[in-house]
Design an enzyme around this catalytic site. Sequence first.
Site, PDB file in Angstrom:
ATOM      1  N   TYR A 315     -79.111  -2.768 -52.186  1.00 42.13           N
ATOM      2  CA  TYR A 315     -78.547  -3.984 -52.770  1.00 42.13           C
ATOM      3  C   TYR A 315     -77.470  -3.666 -53.820  1.00 42.13           C
ATOM      4  CZ  TYR A 315     -82.390  -7.020 -51.038  1.00 42.13           C
ATOM      5  OH  TYR A 315     -83.275  -7.730 -50.268  1.00 42.13           O
ATOM      6  N   ASP A 444     -82.398  22.394 -11.920  1.00 38.84           N
ATOM      7  CA  ASP A 444     -81.445  21.311 -12.227  1.00 38.84           C
ATOM      8  C   ASP A 444     -80.230  21.428 -11.302  1.00 38.84           C
ATOM      9  OD1 ASP A 444     -79.976  19.336 -13.504  1.00 38.84           O
ATOM     10  OD2 ASP A 444     -79.414  20.607 -15.218  1.00 38.84           O
TER      11      ASP A 444
END
Length: 671
Positions: A315, A444
């Site tokens: 704030y 992969d």
Amino acid sequence: MQALILASGMGTRMGALTADRPKCMTPLPDGETILSRQLRQLISAGIQRIVITTGAFADVLTGYVSSLSLSAEIVFVHNPEFASTNYIYSMHLAGSSLSGDMLLIHGDLVFEDTVLDMIAGSRESAMAVSTTLPLPEKDFKAVIEEDRITAVGIGFTENAAAAQPLYKLLDSDRRIWFAKIAEYCSSGDEAKRKCYAENAFNEVSESCCIRPVDFTGLLCSEIDDPSDLEAVSAELEKLRSRSVYMCFSSDFIHSGHIRMIRRAAKLGRLTVGIMTDEAVTAYKHFPLVPYDERAQLFGNINGVAEVTAQETLSYRKILSTLRPDIVVHGSDWRNGFQQPVRSEVISVLSSYGGKLVEFPFSDDKITSAAEMEMRAELALPDHRRGILRKLLAVKRPVTAIEAHSGLTGLIAENSRVYENGSVRQFDAMWISSLCDSTSRGKPDIELVDLTARMRTVNEIMEVTTKPVIFDGDTGGLTEHFVYTVRTLERTGVSMVIIEDKTGLKKNSLFGTEVAQTQADTDEFCRKITAGKNALKTDELMICARIESLILGKGSDDALARAHAYVAAGADAIMIHSRSSSPDEVLVFARSFRETNSYTPLVCVPTSYCSATEEELSSAGINIVIYANQLTRSAFPAMQKAADSILRTHSAAECDSMCMPFKEIIRLIPEE
Ligand code: SPV
Ligand code: MG
């Protein structure tokens, strides 16, 4: 609930002001008297039966009250011995006129609406105290032990707080205290009719439970003499121009918000801060409702004088600009990660004399029900798909972490660290081909087909809400890619990244150690364009991944390809590298940004893991993907556990490496 106002006293210290009327009829600056103000406040708080004890100038008082034509039932109880007794005796006489829960107020007390709301709204018996005001020399102090008031009187100093005679008494506490008062007043001992009613309370306080309610920063003062009157009158003047600030980050408005706003507006002119999309994103999730709409929603609530943007969870900036007299917040932030934010608010306020007012937070159930609903909405494909683009507009860098299962998805979704009152979390999830393949024990090499990959995507999406970036490998044949992007788009994926390789794809981290072929630029451009043309929305982003640095072709080749891919329609560029230093990625990013300031850049700092997000983002990178860390950290942990069991012929040693089984069964919350 009913109220008892004690107005029998002589008020001799008020001098001429009480020459012909009781003290409670002392006029205040705005045309009211202390009593008419109290009565108005009580009635507007919903009190319908008010007992008033009279003594000095009883006729003047009753005549005055009937002239006010009040809508509540007013009962007068006269204390004929007002001159020789204290209010303990008036309370004793009023005892038989009271039942149930009640408010107890001295007739010379001036307080603002919020203090009454705080006391009346307490679920338990309560007394108004200030834990920060200096202890008054001649007035009441309350001794507070374990959040209970254990004694009230003038003489206490240890564990004591300034206290004002404004109480809520639940029926049970009222009975206990009033029984003791009756005992005092019927004892035949004159001194026991002249003492404070609190002397009787102090004897039975163990059996009562009166909670302290802190009114610090708010008006709640007794008027004993003309100087008190002057001070209170000045306070009342100030109230008229008092400014109040509170901030909301919520996407939705529920009854709890409205209640808070009503209460805050009673304190003064209310400005509501609305957290910007950027601020909400940093601390929760990308808001369902954009800032402008949220600002309009809150701005239209009765009691809100103005709305303004609050740009951070802190704030500090907004308070320095607005300098409100009061900041309002729910008391829930006293605990949890917002504690530092709260401390900062208190310190900024105290630098210019502002005050923090906290209202008890009792809306957990409404909030969590609304949040559940919102999570369901956040997870819907049509909502989720567009979030990444929106995030890119407000945050840099956007971070993504690898997920290859529901469980790792939950880690990506829920991991948070709290830092100086702020929250850090991942913005998105990366569905890595490497990790998806590895978790299946496969290489992969695009062996795990789209159907299997989509199972992983769905499994993750089912339990998360964050945007998904899909590792599309090479994208396959252009003729296949156009179908793939549609499948991803329908599922709610936000970005697909395809790499400019052709033939049998191997993982890039092998670099030139294995044979890998980079795709022809024009051919790859055609794949990108075909993919873009196949899409029904512009929400799914196609990101072109450049392998030039991986394959030793240098930065110029990478740059030329990047510009060509953007021209072909790529929504983002991923630059990959297997160097141990981020330098070549940083050089590429800076050069690319010389001529292109708008296309998002993506990078995967696996081999150059020393690079920080700040460093990458300042070179122009928009998305940082942590591509395999969950798989790589889980594997050694699992391996170690398995080895330990084999070595020791028992699970005992391994047990200490494991999450307790009580936690694992609670790991997945039931919806
Ligand atoms: C993956 O995570 O599958 C990737 C990134 O494609 S990398 O493994 O570095 O090639
Ligand atoms: Mg991959």
